[in-house]
Design an enzyme around this catalytic site. Structure first.
Site, PDB file in Angstrom:
ATOM      1  N   CYS A   1       0.836  -1.201   0.000  1.00 19.28           N
ATOM      2  CA  CYS A   1       0.000   0.000   0.000  1.00 19.28           C
ATOM      3  C   CYS A   1       0.874   1.255   0.000  1.00 19.28           C
ATOM      4  CB  CYS A   1      -0.963  -0.052   1.185  1.00 19.28           C
ATOM      5  SG  CYS A   1      -2.344   1.095   1.010  1.00 19.28           S
TER       6      CYS A   1
ATOM      7  N   GLU B   1      -1.123  -8.675   5.046  1.00 12.14           N
ATOM      8  CA  GLU B   1      -1.079  -8.834   6.510  1.00 12.14           C
ATOM      9  C   GLU B   1      -2.472  -8.793   7.129  1.00 12.14           C
ATOM     10  OE1 GLU B   1      -0.532  -6.113   4.945  1.00 12.14           O
ATOM     11  OE2 GLU B   1      -1.120  -4.343   6.108  1.00 12.14           O
TER      12      GLU B   1
ATOM     13  N   HIS C   1      -3.494  -5.674   1.082  1.00 14.46           N
ATOM     14  CA  HIS C   1      -2.822  -5.860   2.370  1.00 14.46           C
ATOM     15  C   HIS C   1      -2.766  -7.342   2.751  1.00 14.46           C
ATOM     16  CE1 HIS C   1      -2.511  -1.663   3.861  1.00 14.46           C
ATOM     17  NE2 HIS C   1      -3.529  -1.463   3.024  1.00 14.46           N
TER      18      HIS C   1
END
Lengths: 236, 90
Positions: free
Chosen positions: A86, A205, A203
């Protein structure tokens, strides 16, 4: 094997990345403050999401000149693995470590939602645990994720098979309807010419634990860990 | 000598400008139907100390190339003027 998560003023996904690496994967992970001039003994550097330096001027434009980025650049030039997520992707393009730029989303709005991604190339340190053409679900959350490169640059990226993830529908179909932000050629993530720097808007994560809805993102980090392990044992 | 540098940054032609389109639509809604296109941009004023105008202009261009402008998508125009007038005005 050691991972580092860079912390800029305004980073806000640094703890998420740290958590996934150290707790979910169980690998040695440290934070790297933006004023550090030396990355130390590190095998992979994560540039996390957020709003480094308030996204002033252009997203990533100020972070690019922070002391740690010179060290990250040296690390990448020596072949070290770097993952920009990002805002991290935006910093990598501003730094010139990846080509192109992330423009404001075509619709002009911040988009926070799950998206489907088609894995285009699995012969990289970041995607070896995916299968070619596989469709995965990982969330995006950005205002400026509309990838743009000059037509020559985009052609080169495509020819060299450097798009790792493209926005798509649940069946892997691509087009205007499944492209959330207007990204050129549905680009969601690309790698550098030397194949050691990855930038992606989604993302991973946030998709690394079942209770959060998807574990597809975890395989990005696991692929890196596997690749580093193999390097260590000279299998590649 | 003090100089005031003016920098205007705009998106290159062909780069889509969603803000510009939104503003254009809003102008249409306000019955400014003559509006054909709106392009948005950024404007900077840089107060700087320099030996002479040529040097100031050269340094201002370097600032644009290194930080203020992303040449992949943006273009700019800039000029400098002596800043004394501005100082006396404040």
């Amino acid at each position: 094997m050691k991972f580092a998560v860079v912390v800029f003023p305004g980073s806000n996904c640094d703890h998420d990345c740290y958590h996934v690496l150290s707790e979910v994967l169980g690998v040695d992970t440290v934070y790297l403050w933006h004023k550090e001039q030396d990355v130390g003994e590190i095998d992979c550097i994560i540039l996390p999401g957020g709003f480094s330096y308030g996204d002033y001027l252009r997203a990533g434009a100020i972070a690019r000149f922070s002391p740690v980025m010179q060290a990250v650049r040296d690390f990448a030039c020596k072949g070290g693995l770097v993952v920009g997520i990002c805002n991290g992707f935006q910093i990598l393009t501003e730094s010139g470590l990846l080509p192109g730029v992330l423009l404001p989303n075509r619709g002009g709005r911040f988009i926070c939602q799950d998206v489907y991604l088609r894995v285009e190339n699995t012969d990289t340190p970041f995607t070896s645990l995916f299968s070619p053409g596989e469709v995965v679900k990982i969330p995006i959350a950005h205002q400026q994720g509309n990838y743009y490169a000059s037509s020559g640059a985009m052609e080169k990226i495509n020819n060299e098979n450097r798009v790792l993830f493209r926005y798509c529908g649940p069946e892997g179909e691509t087009g205007v309807r499944t492209n959330p932000n207007g990204s050129m050629d549905d680009v969601a993530g690309i790698i550098s010419e030397k194949r050691n720097v990855l930038g992606l808007m989604p993302h991973p994560e946030r998709a690394s634990e079942g209770m959060l809805g998807s574990v597809d993102g975890k395989r990005v980090f696991q692929s890196v860990a596997k690749w580093l392990e193999e390097q260590k044992h000279g299998n590649k | 000598m003090k100089f005031l540098g003016h920098v205007t940054v705009t998106l290159k032609r062909g780069v889509f400008d969603p803000q510009g389109v939104t503003v254009k639509n809003a102008l249409h809604n306000l019955s400014f139907s003559e509006t054909e296109a709106v392009r948005t941009g950024k404007y900077f004023e840089v107060v700087m100390e320099s030996a002479n105008p040529a040097e100031a202009e050269k340094r201002l261009n370097e600032m644009c190339d290194r930080l203020l402008v992303n040449p992949v998508i943006e273009c700019y125009r800039c000029h400098v003027e002596p800043a004394e007038e501005m100082e006396s005005a404040t």
